[in-house]
Enzyme design. Sequence first.
Site, PDB file in Angstrom:
ATOM      1  N   CYS A 138       0.819  -1.211   0.000  1.00 54.85           N
ATOM      2  CA  CYS A 138       0.000   0.000   0.000  1.00 54.85           C
ATOM      3  C   CYS A 138       0.856   1.266   0.000  1.00 54.85           C
ATOM      4  O   CYS A 138       1.588   1.521  -0.930  1.00 54.85           O
ATOM      5  CB  CYS A 138      -0.977  -0.067   1.175  1.00 54.85           C
ATOM      6  SG  CYS A 138      -2.451   0.935   0.975  1.00 54.85           S
ATOM      7  N   HIS A 139       0.785   2.081   1.070  1.00 56.09           N
ATOM      8  CA  HIS A 139       1.578   3.307   1.188  1.00 56.09           C
ATOM      9  C   HIS A 139       2.958   3.048   1.799  1.00 56.09           C
ATOM     10  O   HIS A 139       3.767   3.955   1.917  1.00 56.09           O
ATOM     11  CB  HIS A 139       0.846   4.336   2.058  1.00 56.09           C
ATOM     12  CG  HIS A 139      -0.385   4.915   1.423  1.00 56.09           C
ATOM     13  ND1 HIS A 139      -1.591   4.235   1.384  1.00 56.09           N
ATOM     14  CD2 HIS A 139      -0.605   6.102   0.822  1.00 56.09           C
ATOM     15  CE1 HIS A 139      -2.496   4.988   0.780  1.00 56.09           C
ATOM     16  NE2 HIS A 139      -1.928   6.123   0.424  1.00 56.09           N
TER      17      HIS A 139
END
Length: 186
Positions: A112-113
């Site tokens: 994800c991030h």
Amino acid sequence: MSKPLQDRTVAILATDGVEQIELTEPRKAVEEAGATVRLLSIKAGEIQGMHHDKPGDRLKVDGLVADASIDEFDALILPGGVANPDTLRMDAAAVAFVRDFARSGKPIGVICHGPWVLIEADVVRGRRMTSWPSVRTDLRNAGAEVVDEEVVTDKGLVSSRKPDDLPAFCRKIVEEFAEGRHAPQH
């Protein structure tokens, strides 16, 4: 049942704002494969998990990243959430730990991030990766080859895009963590 990660120790690096499922599902997968897991953070006590934008559980921290050595661990997991990696990339000890880990050739799983911390550590240049869509330009600007795939592996670096990718991500990190160290990156 096979325990391919028996006698391996895996670090998870996270802080407040971590996307809880991106921490708990990979943790469960590597523990079921036999690994010992330690949750490292930039603060002692507990960190706040999130279910997207809603508070989740408080998660017990096992140690401070500033006190940890990469020599204690065989693999590293970097979960996402927006606030978690954004805060970690501002912490010198967290960035140094990730940089040293990546350069050692030990396997890393990131979702994800989470790549924001790898970008800050300047260890994505020339690596094939994926991430949450809003992080992809940052990865490209830092020299990574960015693709939009469920799970991507590049010399022990396993990356995925989002929580929906967790089944494939968890399978692949167990496989890569079992393989162990790859050639050190410079």
